[in-house]
Design a protein around this motif. Structure first.
Motif, PDB file in Angstrom:
ATOM      1  N   GLY B  86     -13.591  37.738 -25.339  1.00  0.00           N
ATOM      2  CA  GLY B  86     -12.951  38.977 -24.920  1.00  0.00           C
ATOM      3  C   GLY B  86     -11.471  38.844 -24.629  1.00  0.00           C
ATOM      4  N   VAL B  87     -10.870  37.686 -24.951  1.00  0.00           N
ATOM      5  CA  VAL B  87      -9.417  37.631 -24.787  1.00  0.00           C
ATOM      6  C   VAL B  87      -8.785  38.318 -25.984  1.00  0.00           C
ATOM      7  CG1 VAL B  87      -9.581  35.443 -23.576  1.00  0.00           C
ATOM      8  CG2 VAL B  87      -8.964  35.459 -25.997  1.00  0.00           C
ATOM      9  N   ARG B  88      -7.574  38.788 -25.790  1.00  0.00           N
ATOM     10  CA  ARG B  88      -6.872  39.452 -26.882  1.00  0.00           C
ATOM     11  C   ARG B  88      -6.207  38.375 -27.744  1.00  0.00           C
ATOM     12  NH1 ARG B  88      -4.273  44.539 -27.903  1.00  0.00           N
ATOM     13  NH2 ARG B  88      -5.206  45.433 -26.061  1.00  0.00           N
ATOM     14  N   ILE B  89      -6.525  38.380 -29.030  1.00  0.00           N
ATOM     15  CA  ILE B  89      -5.994  37.361 -29.926  1.00  0.00           C
ATOM     16  C   ILE B  89      -4.730  37.889 -30.603  1.00  0.00           C
ATOM     17  CG2 ILE B  89      -6.463  36.000 -32.008  1.00  0.00           C
ATOM     18  CD1 ILE B  89      -8.362  35.172 -29.920  1.00  0.00           C
ATOM     19  N   ALA B  90      -3.680  37.079 -30.610  1.00  0.00           N
ATOM     20  CA  ALA B  90      -2.491  37.412 -31.402  1.00  0.00           C
ATOM     21  C   ALA B  90      -2.380  36.352 -32.487  1.00  0.00           C
ATOM     22  CB  ALA B  90      -1.248  37.408 -30.528  1.00  0.00           C
ATOM     23  N   THR B  91      -2.251  36.785 -33.717  1.00  0.00           N
ATOM     24  CA  THR B  91      -2.297  35.801 -34.808  1.00  0.00           C
ATOM     25  C   THR B  91      -1.509  36.263 -36.023  1.00  0.00           C
ATOM     26  OG1 THR B  91      -3.757  34.688 -36.395  1.00  0.00           O
ATOM     27  CG2 THR B  91      -4.462  36.839 -35.627  1.00  0.00           C
ATOM     28  N   PHE B  92      -1.147  35.313 -36.854  1.00  0.00           N
ATOM     29  CA  PHE B  92      -0.610  35.657 -38.164  1.00  0.00           C
ATOM     30  C   PHE B  92      -1.749  36.269 -38.981  1.00  0.00           C
ATOM     31  CE2 PHE B  92       2.163  31.802 -37.328  1.00  0.00           C
ATOM     32  CZ  PHE B  92       3.292  32.548 -37.032  1.00  0.00           C
ATOM     33  N   GLY B  93      -1.387  37.208 -39.848  1.00  0.00           N
ATOM     34  CA  GLY B  93      -2.400  37.975 -40.571  1.00  0.00           C
ATOM     35  C   GLY B  93      -3.359  37.135 -41.403  1.00  0.00           C
ATOM     36  N   ASP B  94      -2.851  36.039 -41.958  1.00  0.00           N
ATOM     37  CA  ASP B  94      -3.683  35.263 -42.873  1.00  0.00           C
ATOM     38  C   ASP B  94      -4.960  34.724 -42.246  1.00  0.00           C
ATOM     39  OD1 ASP B  94      -2.082  35.656 -44.963  1.00  0.00           O
ATOM     40  OD2 ASP B  94      -1.454  33.580 -45.235  1.00  0.00           O
ATOM     41  N   PRO B 121       5.964  34.896 -33.604  1.00  0.00           N
ATOM     42  CA  PRO B 121       5.254  34.515 -32.376  1.00  0.00           C
ATOM     43  C   PRO B 121       5.850  35.164 -31.126  1.00  0.00           C
ATOM     44  CG  PRO B 121       5.595  32.591 -33.760  1.00  0.00           C
ATOM     45  CD  PRO B 121       6.300  33.734 -34.441  1.00  0.00           C
ATOM     46  N   LEU B 122       7.174  35.398 -31.151  1.00  0.00           N
ATOM     47  CA  LEU B 122       7.807  35.966 -29.961  1.00  0.00           C
ATOM     48  C   LEU B 122       7.306  37.381 -29.645  1.00  0.00           C
ATOM     49  CD1 LEU B 122      11.460  34.677 -30.427  1.00  0.00           C
ATOM     50  CD2 LEU B 122       9.699  33.786 -28.900  1.00  0.00           C
ATOM     51  N   ASP B 123       6.711  38.052 -30.650  1.00  0.00           N
ATOM     52  CA  ASP B 123       6.137  39.374 -30.387  1.00  0.00           C
ATOM     53  C   ASP B 123       5.049  39.309 -29.304  1.00  0.00           C
ATOM     54  OD1 ASP B 123       7.759  40.239 -32.377  1.00  0.00           O
ATOM     55  OD2 ASP B 123       6.186  40.462 -33.890  1.00  0.00           O
ATOM     56  N   CYS B 124       4.501  38.110 -29.113  1.00  0.00           N
ATOM     57  CA  CYS B 124       3.430  37.963 -28.117  1.00  0.00           C
ATOM     58  C   CYS B 124       3.924  38.258 -26.704  1.00  0.00           C
ATOM     59  CB  CYS B 124       2.866  36.551 -28.149  1.00  0.00           C
ATOM     60  SG  CYS B 124       2.116  36.161 -29.704  1.00  0.00           S
ATOM     61  N   LEU B 125       5.207  38.037 -26.469  1.00  0.00           N
ATOM     62  CA  LEU B 125       5.752  38.302 -25.136  1.00  0.00           C
ATOM     63  C   LEU B 125       5.543  39.772 -24.790  1.00  0.00           C
ATOM     64  CD1 LEU B 125       9.087  36.316 -25.439  1.00  0.00           C
ATOM     65  CD2 LEU B 125       7.102  35.686 -24.037  1.00  0.00           C
ATOM     66  N   VAL B 135      -3.861  37.108 -23.250  1.00  0.00           N
ATOM     67  CA  VAL B 135      -3.448  37.094 -24.651  1.00  0.00           C
ATOM     68  C   VAL B 135      -3.340  35.644 -25.106  1.00  0.00           C
ATOM     69  CG1 VAL B 135      -1.623  37.722 -26.274  1.00  0.00           C
ATOM     70  CG2 VAL B 135      -2.150  39.241 -24.349  1.00  0.00           C
ATOM     71  N   VAL B 136      -3.964  35.337 -26.239  1.00  0.00           N
ATOM     72  CA  VAL B 136      -3.863  33.980 -26.778  1.00  0.00           C
ATOM     73  C   VAL B 136      -3.261  34.022 -28.166  1.00  0.00           C
ATOM     74  CG1 VAL B 136      -5.097  31.893 -27.451  1.00  0.00           C
ATOM     75  CG2 VAL B 136      -5.854  33.171 -25.452  1.00  0.00           C
ATOM     76  N   PHE B 137      -2.146  33.327 -28.334  1.00  0.00           N
ATOM     77  CA  PHE B 137      -1.552  33.230 -29.661  1.00  0.00           C
ATOM     78  C   PHE B 137      -2.151  32.034 -30.384  1.00  0.00           C
ATOM     79  CE2 PHE B 137       1.800  31.397 -32.443  1.00  0.00           C
ATOM     80  CZ  PHE B 137       1.766  32.392 -33.410  1.00  0.00           C
ATOM     81  N   SER B 151       9.901  28.236 -28.396  1.00  0.00           N
ATOM     82  CA  SER B 151      10.674  29.261 -27.675  1.00  0.00           C
ATOM     83  C   SER B 151       9.752  30.217 -26.943  1.00  0.00           C
ATOM     84  CB  SER B 151      11.518  30.107 -28.624  1.00  0.00           C
ATOM     85  OG  SER B 151      12.283  29.325 -29.438  1.00  0.00           O
ATOM     86  N   LEU B 152       8.633  30.530 -27.592  1.00  0.00           N
ATOM     87  CA  LEU B 152       7.675  31.437 -26.968  1.00  0.00           C
ATOM     88  C   LEU B 152       7.236  30.883 -25.608  1.00  0.00           C
ATOM     89  CD1 LEU B 152       5.621  33.857 -27.128  1.00  0.00           C
ATOM     90  CD2 LEU B 152       4.037  32.249 -28.177  1.00  0.00           C
TER      91      LEU B 152
END
Ligand code: SF4
Ligand code: SF4
Lengths: 332, 363
Positions: B86-94, B121-125, B135-137, B151-152
Motif C-alpha cells: 500500500g505504499v505509493r510507488i514512483a517509478t520510471f514507466g518502463d 527522480p526529483l519529481d518524487c519530492l 512514497v517509494v522511488f 540529489s533526490l
C-alpha cells in the motif's frame, strides 16, 4: 453560474438553458432544432457513415482543441472513402463542474470547422455525469457523406507498383500532445485539420486513387501495415523521403518514440498508380495543407506475409512492424 | 537545422570502406563480435539498419546496458510487494509492465494500487510533499541516473521529507564489464561503450579492457554517424592490433567524465554486491545508501519479504544480456512473448534487446 452542474443534464429548466447555450454558440449550423430526430435530405444511393469518440487529454492543445478534433477527425474518416460530408451528429458527455467558458470555446471551434466544411449538425445529445466519473469532456460525432465518384477506394485495393504519397509532415499531432503532457517547451502545433478539401480536389480532377487512410492513432506505420495486410502486399518506404519536422524528431528522440507511430490529425496517405503521382503532387502542392506532400515509397509485391519495409538512409532495409502497445517513453 | 550526425552523405562512403576492410584479413573468414553495452545503442544499430547492412560480417551482441533488463526477478518481486503493502510507488514507466514472478506493477495498478510514473527522480519530492502516504522511488539506473537519485536523497534530507524513500537497485557499468570478461567465456572482438554513462565516468574505467584483455573499445554517441565512426574505430583497431579506449563522442564525453556528478554519487552511496539478471551476484557492482542516509532506504523502512524466484520459464533474457544469445534464438520471441504480452524484461523496456528486435527487426 459559470460551471456546468448536474442539473444541466436533468431535463428541467437548467437543461433548457444548456441547450440554448449550445444552440446560441453553434448558430445556424444546427438544423432540426428541438425535434426528436433530424431529417436528412440526400439525393444519392451511396452514403458513407462513420462514427468516432474523442477523449483527448489535454482538451486544448497547440493547433486545436477537442471540438475541432471531433469534427475534423470524423470528416477525415469520410474523406478516406472519397465521400463528401453533409451532416454530423454531435454528442457531449460532460463532467460536472466543467467551465462554461471552455464549453463555449469548444463549441466555437466546432462551428468554425463545420462552417468551413459546409456541413450541418443534424442531431445531438448532452449528458452530464458527476465529478470524477469522466475526465472533463468526451465528444462523439457521427458523420454522413455522399459518394459521387465511381472508384473503388479502400484498404483492399492497393496494388503492386502503386505509389505511396503522404499529404504533409508526419507526427505533428502526437508530438505536440506529448510536448504539452510532459511540459516540454516547444513551438510544435498539432496538424489537426480537415483533409476533405484536398481529397475533393483530387477526385474532381478525376485522379485514380486505390486507397486512402488517415494516419491517426498508431501513426503512418500502423495504417500502412493495416493496408498491407488488407491488400496482401509488401510496402517499401524510404526513410529519407518521409517528411518529418526536426522538432518532431527532437521530441521523439527525447521520449524514445518513433515518429512513424505518432498520430497525425490532418494528413492522408494516398495509394495510387505510379502514373498519377505527378498530377497528385501538382494538385496538392498548390494547397496550403498539401504543400509538403511527397511520395515516400511503393507497393513492391503481392505477399502472403504482408510487411512494411523501411529503407534506412544508409541503404539497409528493416521491417517496420505493427506495434499494438502504446509506446512508453524511455528511462534516460 | 541539419544534424550532421544524423544526416551525412560521407557516412555512406565510410561504411563502404569499412565493409571492404571486412573482406580482407584478419576478417576475411570470420564474423566479428561487437558488443554494444548500452541499450540505446542496440536500438540505434537496429533502427538505422546497421545490423542488416553488416549482416554477414559483424555480429552485434547486446550487453547488460539496460537498467530495467538487468534487474533481477527477485528485485522486481520486491517492487511488487511494496505496492501490495500500500505504499505509493514512483517509478520510471518502463518498469510497470515487467512481470514479476506472480504479478506486475501494471496489474497492481489495475487493482487500485498507487503507482506514479516519473520522468525525473526529483519529481518524487513533489509527490511526497503532496501526500501523507509513504512514497517509494524505485531507484533503477546506471551512472547516468544515479547522480540525480543522489540529489533526490540530499534534497529530501534538506527539506526533511519523512515519507520518501528509495528502493536501491542501482548498478555500475565498469564493474559489470569486468565481471563479464573474467567470468563468461565470450569471444568479444570489440566493445561499443555507452555514451550517456561515459559522460559521468569518463574514459578511464574502460582502460583495463584493452590493457588487460586486448579488446578494443570505443565510446560512441547514438546518431547514425556516431555508430558508423564507432564501427570504423573498432575495425581499424583490430586491423592494426592497437586496442585502446577510443573516444568518438568527445562532443559530450570528457576524458575525466563529470567529476562533480561522481562526487555526488560518492557522498550518498557506497559500493555493495548486487544481483544482476543473467549474471547472478556481482561483487561491488551496485550501490547502497551510506549509513547516514539509511532512513531513506525502503528495504530498511519496510519489511519486504520476498524469496528468490526463478526467472520466467523459457525466457533467455539472462543469456541475451550476457551477449551469449540473440533474442531471435529465444523460442518465445514474437510468439508467446511480445511487447503486449512480455515474458521477460528485455521485451518491455524501450532499450531492451528483445523489444528492439521486435520493433526494428530486420528481415
Ligand atoms: S541508462 Fe543511458 S547509457 Fe545506459 S542503456 Fe540507458 S541510455 Fe544507454
Ligand atoms: S523474447 Fe521474451 S522470453 Fe525470450 S528472452 Fe526476450 S524477453 Fe525473455
Amino acid at each position: 453560474m459559470d460551471h456546468i452542474l448536474l442539473s444541466h443534464g436533468s431535463g428541467g429548466k437548467n437543461s433548457r438553458k444548456l441547450l440554448k447555450f449550445i444552440y446560441d454558440s453553434l448558430g445556424d449550423i444546427v438544423i432540426n432544432r428541438g425535434e426528436d430526430s433530424g431529417i436528412a435530405i440526400l439525393q444519392t444511393d451511396k452514403l458513407a457513415i462513420t462514427t468516432d469518440s474523442y477523449v483527448i487529454d489535454p482538451i486544448f492543445f497547440p493547433g486545436g482543441d477537442i471540438g475541432k478534433l471531433s469534427v475534423c477527425g470524423t470528416l477525415n474518416d469520410l474523406a478516406m472513402v472519397g465521400a463528401i460530408p453533409k451532416y454530423l451528429t454531435l454528442c457531449f458527455i460532460i463532467e460536472e463542474n466543467f467551465p462554461f467558458n471552455n464549453l463555449r470555446k469548444i463549441l466555437y471551434s466546432i462551428k468554425e470547422e463545420a462552417e468551413s466544411a459546409g456541413i450541418k449538425i443534424i442531431a445531438g445529445d448532452t449528458k452530464i455525469v458527476s465529478k470524477g466519473k469522466l475526465d472533463k469532456i468526451f465528444i462523439n460525432t457521427t458523420g454522413y457523406g455522399i459518394i459521387e465518384h465511381s472508384q473503388e477506394i479502400n484498404s483492399h485495393n492497393a496494388q503492386p507498383g502503386d505509389a505511396v504519397i503522404v499529404t504533409g509532415d508526419i507526427g505533428d499531432h502526437g508530438a505536440a500532445i506529448m510536448a504539452v503532457r510532459n511540459d516540454f517547451e516547444s513551438d510544435l502545433t498539432s496538424d489537426c485539420a480537415s483533409v476533405v478539401p484536398l481529397i475533393r480536389k483530387l477526385l474532381a480532377e478525376n485522379i485514380n486513387i486505390h486507397t486512402l487512410r488517415d494516419p491517426t492513432r498508431g501513426g503512418l506505420a500502423s495504417i500502412l501495415n493495416e493496408i498491407a495486410i488488407s491488400s496482401s502486399i509488401d510496402i517499401e518506404l524510404e526513410k529519407v523521403k518521409i517528411p518529418i519536422k526536426d522538432s518532431v524528431n527532437g521530441i521523439c528522440d527525447i521520449l524514445g518514440i518513433d515518429p512513424l507511430y505518432m498520430a497525425c490529425e490532418g494528413r492522408a496517405a494516398i495509394i495510387c498508380p505510379e502514373s498519377e503521382v505527378g498530377d497528385i503532387l501538382n494538385i496538392l502542392k498548390e494547397t496550403n495543407d498539401g504543400k509538403n506532400a511527397c511520395k515516400i515509397g511503393n507497393i513492391v509485391d503481392k505477399s502472403k506475409e504482408p510487411r512494411v519495409y523501411l529503407k534506412t538512409f544508409i541503404g539497409a532495409r528493416r521491417i517496420l512492424p505493427l506495434l499494438s502497445r502504446e509506446q512508453t517513453p524511455r528511462i534516460c | 537545422m541539419k544534424n550532421k550526425f544524423k544526416d551525412n552523405s560521407q557516412l555512406i562512403q565510410l561504411l563502404q570502406q569499412v565493409d571492404k576492410l571486412l573482406t580482407l584479413s584478419p576478417f576475411a573468414d570470420r564474423q566479428c563480435n561487437f558488443m554494444e553495452i548500452c541499450g540505446t545503442h542496440t536500438v540505434s544499430i537496429l533502427k538505422y539498419g546497421f545490423r542488416n547492412y553488416f549482416k554477414k560480417r559483424i555480429n552485434f551482441l547486446s550487453g547488460p546496458g539496460c537498467p530495467v533488463c538487468v534487474t533481477s526477478q527477485k528485485d522486481i518481486d520486491k517492487v511488487i510487494s511494496l505496492a501490495q503493502m500500500g505504499v505509493r510507488i514512483a517509478t520510471f514507466g518502463d518498469l510497470i509492465k515487467v512481470p514479476g514472478s506472480k504479478s506486475s506493477l501494471e496489474e497492481q495498478m489495475a487493482l487500485g494500487k498507487e503507482v506514479n510514473v516519473v520522468y525525473n527522480p526529483l519529481d518524487c519530492l513533489k509527490i511526497a510533499d503532496e501526500t501523507d502516504e509513504e512514497v517509494v522511488f524505485i531507484a533503477v539506473g546506471f551512472e547516468t541516473t544515479i547522480p540525480v537519485i543522489a540529489s533526490l536523497i540530499l534534497d529530501a534530507k534538506k527539506l526533511r521529507i519523512e515519507n520518501l524513500s528509495i528502493l536501491p537497485l542501482m548498478k555500475t557499468i565498469p564493474t559489470a564489464l569486468n565481471f563479464l570478461l573474467t567470468n563468461l567465456e565470450n569471444e568479444i572482438d570489440g566493445f561499443i561503450c555507452p555514451g550517456h554513462v561515459s559522460v559521468i565516468i569518463g574514459e578511464r574505467p574502460y582502460k583495463i579492457i584493452p590493457e588487460k584483455y586486448g579488446i578494443p573499445c570505443v565510446i560512441a554517441g547514438f546518431e547514425p554517424v556516431d555508430i558508423g565512426l564507432a564501427i570504423e574505430s573498432l575495425v581499424s583497431q583490430i586491423r592494426k592490433h592497437t586496442p585502446i579506449v577510443d573516444n568518438r563522442y568527445k562532443r559530450v564525453v570528457k576524458e575525466k567524465g563529470n567529476i562533480s556528478a561522481r562526487r555526488l554519487i560518492e557522498e550518498v552511496f557506497e559500493k555493495t554486491d548486487v544481483e544482476w539478471r543473467g549474471f547472478g551476484e556481482v561483487p561491488a557492482s551496485g550501490l547502497k545508501l551510506r549509513e547516514k542516509f539509511s532512513k531513506f532506504d525502503a528495504e530498511k523502512k519496510f519489511n519486504i519479504n520476498v524469496k528468490s524466484s526463478p526467472e520466467p520459464e523459457g525466457c533467455i533474457c539472462g543469456e541475451v544480456i550476457a551477449g551469449k544469445k540473440q533474442p531471435v534464438e529465444c523460442p518465445l520471441f514474437a510468439k508467446k512473448c511480445t511487447p503486449d504480452t512480455p515474458i521477460g524484461p528485455c521485451m518491455v523496456s524501450y532499450e531492451g534487446a528483445c523489444s528492439a528486435f521486435y520493433k526494428y527487426g530486420e528481415e
